[in-house]
Design a protein around this motif. Structure first.
Motif, PDB file in Angstrom:
ATOM      1  N   LEU A  43      11.852 -15.269  -0.246  1.00 18.77           N
ATOM      2  CA  LEU A  43      11.633 -13.844  -0.499  1.00 18.77           C
ATOM      3  C   LEU A  43      10.148 -13.498  -0.399  1.00 18.77           C
ATOM      4  O   LEU A  43       9.768 -12.499   0.250  1.00 18.77           O
ATOM      5  N   ILE A  44       9.294 -14.314  -1.015  1.00 19.76           N
ATOM      6  CA  ILE A  44       7.848 -14.048  -0.971  1.00 19.76           C
ATOM      7  C   ILE A  44       7.324 -14.186   0.453  1.00 19.76           C
ATOM      8  O   ILE A  44       6.474 -13.409   0.900  1.00 19.76           O
ATOM      9  N   GLY A  45       7.840 -15.181   1.197  1.00 21.93           N
ATOM     10  CA  GLY A  45       7.420 -15.347   2.579  1.00 21.93           C
ATOM     11  C   GLY A  45       7.802 -14.153   3.447  1.00 21.93           C
ATOM     12  O   GLY A  45       7.012 -13.696   4.287  1.00 21.93           O
ATOM     13  N   LEU A  46       9.005 -13.622   3.251  1.00 22.76           N
ATOM     14  CA  LEU A  46       9.425 -12.446   4.015  1.00 22.76           C
ATOM     15  C   LEU A  46       8.575 -11.230   3.667  1.00 22.76           C
ATOM     16  O   LEU A  46       8.209 -10.441   4.552  1.00 22.76           O
ATOM     17  N   VAL A  47       8.247 -11.081   2.388  1.00 26.40           N
ATOM     18  CA  VAL A  47       7.385  -9.966   1.991  1.00 26.40           C
ATOM     19  C   VAL A  47       6.002 -10.106   2.621  1.00 26.40           C
ATOM     20  O   VAL A  47       5.414  -9.135   3.102  1.00 26.40           O
ATOM     21  N   ALA A  48       5.467 -11.337   2.633  1.00 22.27           N
ATOM     22  CA  ALA A  48       4.144 -11.557   3.222  1.00 22.27           C
ATOM     23  C   ALA A  48       4.154 -11.286   4.719  1.00 22.27           C
ATOM     24  O   ALA A  48       3.233 -10.651   5.254  1.00 22.27           O
ATOM     25  N   LEU A  49       5.200 -11.736   5.415  1.00 22.23           N
ATOM     26  CA  LEU A  49       5.281 -11.498   6.853  1.00 22.23           C
ATOM     27  C   LEU A  49       5.449 -10.014   7.172  1.00 22.23           C
ATOM     28  O   LEU A  49       4.951  -9.527   8.194  1.00 22.23           O
ATOM     29  N   GLY A  50       6.147  -9.296   6.308  1.00 27.93           N
ATOM     30  CA  GLY A  50       6.387  -7.874   6.544  1.00 27.93           C
ATOM     31  C   GLY A  50       5.356  -6.960   5.914  1.00 27.93           C
ATOM     32  O   GLY A  50       5.609  -5.765   5.780  1.00 27.93           O
ATOM     33  N   ALA A  51       4.197  -7.511   5.533  1.00 23.34           N
ATOM     34  CA  ALA A  51       3.172  -6.689   4.880  1.00 23.34           C
ATOM     35  C   ALA A  51       2.764  -5.472   5.695  1.00 23.34           C
ATOM     36  O   ALA A  51       2.657  -4.366   5.144  1.00 23.34           O
ATOM     37  N   PRO A  52       2.522  -5.589   7.017  1.00 21.87           N
ATOM     38  CA  PRO A  52       2.133  -4.384   7.770  1.00 21.87           C
ATOM     39  C   PRO A  52       3.196  -3.291   7.742  1.00 21.87           C
ATOM     40  O   PRO A  52       2.865  -2.096   7.775  1.00 21.87           O
ATOM     41  N   LEU A  53       4.471  -3.687   7.690  1.00 18.79           N
ATOM     42  CA  LEU A  53       5.545  -2.698   7.676  1.00 18.79           C
ATOM     43  C   LEU A  53       5.785  -2.150   6.272  1.00 18.79           C
ATOM     44  O   LEU A  53       6.134  -0.964   6.117  1.00 18.79           O
ATOM     45  N   LEU A  54       5.591  -2.977   5.262  1.00 17.71           N
ATOM     46  CA  LEU A  54       5.910  -2.570   3.894  1.00 17.71           C
ATOM     47  C   LEU A  54       4.821  -1.687   3.287  1.00 17.71           C
ATOM     48  O   LEU A  54       5.125  -0.677   2.639  1.00 17.71           O
ATOM     49  N   VAL A  55       3.576  -2.070   3.449  1.00 17.07           N
ATOM     50  CA  VAL A  55       2.487  -1.348   2.784  1.00 17.07           C
ATOM     51  C   VAL A  55       1.435  -0.834   3.761  1.00 17.07           C
ATOM     52  O   VAL A  55       0.531  -0.090   3.351  1.00 17.07           O
ATOM     53  N   GLY A  56       1.509  -1.229   5.028  1.00 13.48           N
ATOM     54  CA  GLY A  56       0.516  -0.775   5.990  1.00 13.48           C
ATOM     55  C   GLY A  56      -0.767  -1.589   5.926  1.00 13.48           C
ATOM     56  O   GLY A  56      -1.051  -2.247   4.927  1.00 13.48           O
ATOM     57  N   SER A  57      -1.545  -1.503   6.982  1.00 16.98           N
ATOM     58  CA  SER A  57      -2.790  -2.280   7.037  1.00 16.98           C
ATOM     59  C   SER A  57      -3.979  -1.550   6.430  1.00 16.98           C
ATOM     60  O   SER A  57      -5.008  -2.159   6.147  1.00 16.98           O
ATOM     61  N   GLY A  58      -3.860  -0.244   6.205  1.00 18.62           N
ATOM     62  CA  GLY A  58      -4.983   0.511   5.662  1.00 18.62           C
ATOM     63  C   GLY A  58      -5.189   0.341   4.185  1.00 18.62           C
ATOM     64  O   GLY A  58      -6.185   0.824   3.637  1.00 18.62           O
ATOM     65  N   VAL A  59      -4.265  -0.360   3.512  1.00 19.34           N
ATOM     66  CA  VAL A  59      -4.375  -0.499   2.066  1.00 19.34           C
ATOM     67  C   VAL A  59      -5.585  -1.342   1.670  1.00 19.34           C
ATOM     68  O   VAL A  59      -6.102  -1.236   0.558  1.00 19.34           O
ATOM     69  N   ARG A  60      -6.078  -2.178   2.588  1.00 21.22           N
ATOM     70  CA  ARG A  60      -7.213  -3.048   2.273  1.00 21.22           C
ATOM     71  C   ARG A  60      -8.547  -2.334   2.395  1.00 21.22           C
ATOM     72  O   ARG A  60      -9.583  -2.874   1.984  1.00 21.22           O
ATOM     73  N   SER A  61      -8.587  -1.163   2.975  1.00 24.20           N
ATOM     74  CA  SER A  61      -9.837  -0.456   3.220  1.00 24.20           C
ATOM     75  C   SER A  61     -10.390   0.147   1.934  1.00 24.20           C
ATOM     76  O   SER A  61      -9.669   0.817   1.183  1.00 24.20           O
ATOM     77  N   VAL A  62     -11.665  -0.113   1.672  1.00 25.22           N
ATOM     78  CA  VAL A  62     -12.322   0.470   0.503  1.00 25.22           C
ATOM     79  C   VAL A  62     -12.688   1.923   0.759  1.00 25.22           C
ATOM     80  O   VAL A  62     -12.602   2.779  -0.133  1.00 25.22           O
ATOM     81  N   ALA A  63     -13.096   2.229   1.998  1.00 21.17           N
ATOM     82  CA  ALA A  63     -13.545   3.586   2.319  1.00 21.17           C
ATOM     83  C   ALA A  63     -12.407   4.597   2.242  1.00 21.17           C
ATOM     84  O   ALA A  63     -12.623   5.759   1.862  1.00 21.17           O
ATOM     85  N   ASP A  64     -11.194   4.174   2.603  1.00 25.72           N
ATOM     86  CA  ASP A  64     -10.053   5.096   2.640  1.00 25.72           C
ATOM     87  C   ASP A  64      -9.096   4.876   1.472  1.00 25.72           C
ATOM     88  O   ASP A  64      -7.883   5.067   1.605  1.00 25.72           O
ATOM     89  N   ALA A  65      -9.624   4.450   0.335  1.00 28.24           N
ATOM     90  CA  ALA A  65      -8.771   4.203  -0.828  1.00 28.24           C
ATOM     91  C   ALA A  65      -8.078   5.490  -1.251  1.00 28.24           C
ATOM     92  O   ALA A  65      -8.731   6.535  -1.419  1.00 28.24           O
ATOM     93  N   PRO A  66      -6.754   5.447  -1.431  1.00 27.64           N
ATOM     94  CA  PRO A  66      -6.024   6.693  -1.696  1.00 27.64           C
ATOM     95  C   PRO A  66      -6.118   7.195  -3.128  1.00 27.64           C
ATOM     96  O   PRO A  66      -5.833   8.366  -3.391  1.00 27.64           O
ATOM     97  N   GLY A  67      -6.482   6.351  -4.076  1.00 32.27           N
ATOM     98  CA  GLY A  67      -6.493   6.760  -5.472  1.00 32.27           C
ATOM     99  C   GLY A  67      -7.870   6.668  -6.088  1.00 32.27           C
ATOM    100  O   GLY A  67      -8.857   6.325  -5.425  1.00 32.27           O
ATOM    101  N   SER A  68      -7.937   6.955  -7.351  1.00 32.44           N
ATOM    102  CA  SER A  68      -9.185   6.805  -8.093  1.00 32.44           C
ATOM    103  C   SER A  68      -9.245   5.426  -8.728  1.00 32.44           C
ATOM    104  O   SER A  68      -8.242   4.713  -8.783  1.00 32.44           O
ATOM    105  N   ALA A  69     -10.393   5.071  -9.229  1.00 35.09           N
ATOM    106  CA  ALA A  69     -10.606   3.711  -9.743  1.00 35.09           C
ATOM    107  C   ALA A  69      -9.813   3.471 -11.017  1.00 35.09           C
ATOM    108  O   ALA A  69      -9.772   4.318 -11.921  1.00 35.09           O
ATOM    109  N   LEU A  70      -9.178   2.320 -11.060  1.00 39.46           N
ATOM    110  CA  LEU A  70      -8.523   1.799 -12.265  1.00 39.46           C
ATOM    111  C   LEU A  70      -7.487   2.766 -12.829  1.00 39.46           C
ATOM    112  O   LEU A  70      -7.421   3.007 -14.039  1.00 39.46           O
ATOM    113  N   GLU A  71      -6.653   3.297 -11.967  1.00 44.84           N
ATOM    114  CA  GLU A  71      -5.529   4.112 -12.441  1.00 44.84           C
ATOM    115  C   GLU A  71      -4.448   3.203 -13.004  1.00 44.84           C
ATOM    116  O   GLU A  71      -4.128   2.168 -12.419  1.00 44.84           O
ATOM    117  N   PRO A  72      -3.842   3.563 -14.122  1.00 48.85           N
ATOM    118  CA  PRO A  72      -2.743   2.749 -14.648  1.00 48.85           C
ATOM    119  C   PRO A  72      -1.507   2.880 -13.777  1.00 48.85           C
ATOM    120  O   PRO A  72      -1.424   3.767 -12.926  1.00 48.85           O
TER     121      PRO A  72
END
Length: 316
Positions: A57-86
């Motif tokens: 299950l973890i391996g499938l999630v890791a392989l499908g990372a671009p489809l599940l969460v997208g590649s832009g999630v790692r970008s600091v400049a384009d962070a969608p939220g504010s710092a340390l949101e619960p």
């Protein structure tokens, strides 16, 4: 009166050999039977089955990372939220100090942690297997020299050696893999050496030598196949230790800063003061993920070890 095969029929290997199966066909049949017995015995270990299911299950999630969460999630400049949101409906695991989704980082971090763990464990077991077979086969002064080197690595803390290597070499994933792999092989070397000595005491080894088999032939064709079950079990068990070591190196700031890993997430949380400020959602996800993967690999390794060596199984 029975009709013979048609003109377009292809004769079976047994028919081609005059009714006698070829050596290659017999070898394939033996491998299939061995694999079937291994799977049947492995399925009886509930812990091993649970660990394997979690890893798949973890391996499938890791392989499908671009489809599940997208590649832009790692970008600091384009962070969608504010710092340390619960944790919230938008960010189920909250955000980090840059406003990035921790769920997305956790999914991407699985790729690096699993890759480094697998490669480091394979490198470690490969070195240990080579040293163990050579020392067990040749004996004499080669075995003495190799075993003294092995003892030196055994008495030295592997984590300290890995930290030294990761500090001296340039920072990157290759450095982390090398630092873990070249410091964690001694246990495998000792086990493989003992198994090699036991294998080489059997009569068919003497027959192989009498028929002209050289050192390479004996080690490759006779010794290695018999120690491979032990090597497989050591690889499975070593992956969990490699993942923990990679997380430790990343937590100490010795990992690759350009990639996202679970240990790197913990290091970011420490720098952000998550412990003192009570931002538990910053620490818990990567820590739990590391623990779950390490436990899953350990369960699989123990199950493989019990299947390949039933004498280790107690209380069943």
């Amino acid at each position: 009166m029975t009709a013979g095969p048609g003109p377009g029929a292809v004769p079976s290997p047994a028919a081609q050999g005059g009714g006698v199966p070829t050596a290659r066909a017999l070898a394939r049949a033996r491998r299939r039977r061995s694999a079937a017995r291994f799977l049947a015995a492995y399925r009886t270990h509930r812990g091993g089955v649970a660990g394997l299911g979690a890893l798949v299950l973890i391996g499938l999630v890791a392989l499908g990372a671009p489809l599940l969460v997208g590649s832009g999630v790692r970008s600091v400049a384009d962070a969608p939220g504010s710092a340390l949101e619960p944790p919230s409906a938008r960010f189920p695991l909250g955000t980090d100090r840059f406003g990035r989704s921790l769920l997305g980082l956790l999914v991407w971090g699985a790729r690096i942690s699993l890759t480094v763990g697998l490669l480091a464990a394979v490198l470690s077991v490969a070195i240990g297997t080579l040293v163990g077979i050579v020392a067990g086969h040749f004996g004499g002064w080669p075995a003495t020299v190799l075993m003294r080197v092995t003892d030196w690595f055994l008495v030295m803390p592997a984590l300290v050696l890995a930290i030294v290597l990761a500090t001296v070499m340039s920072r990157g994933l290759v450095t982390v893999v090398l630092a873990i792999g070249v410091t964690s092989w001694p246990t495998t070397a000792r086990l493989v050496r003992a198994a090699t000595i036991a294998v080489e005491s059997r009569p068919y080894i003497e027959r192989a030598r009498a028929l002209g088999g050289g050192h390479g032939h004996v080690m490759r064709r006779h010794v290695l196949p018999h120690v491979m079950p032990l090597v497989l079990a050591q690889t499975t068990l070593g992956i969990s230790g490699a993942i923990l070591t990679e997380a430790t190196l990343a937590f100490l700031g010795l990992g690759d800063p350009t990639v996202v890993s679970w240990g790197g997430m913990l290091q970011d949380a420490r720098e952000a003061g998550a412990v003192s400020s009570g931002h538990w959602w910053y620490l818990a996800p990567p820590g739990i993920a590391i623990a779950v993967v390490a436990l899953a690999f350990t369960l699989c390794g123990r199950a493989v070890e019990s299947v390949l060596n039933p004498r280790l199984e107690v209380g069943r």
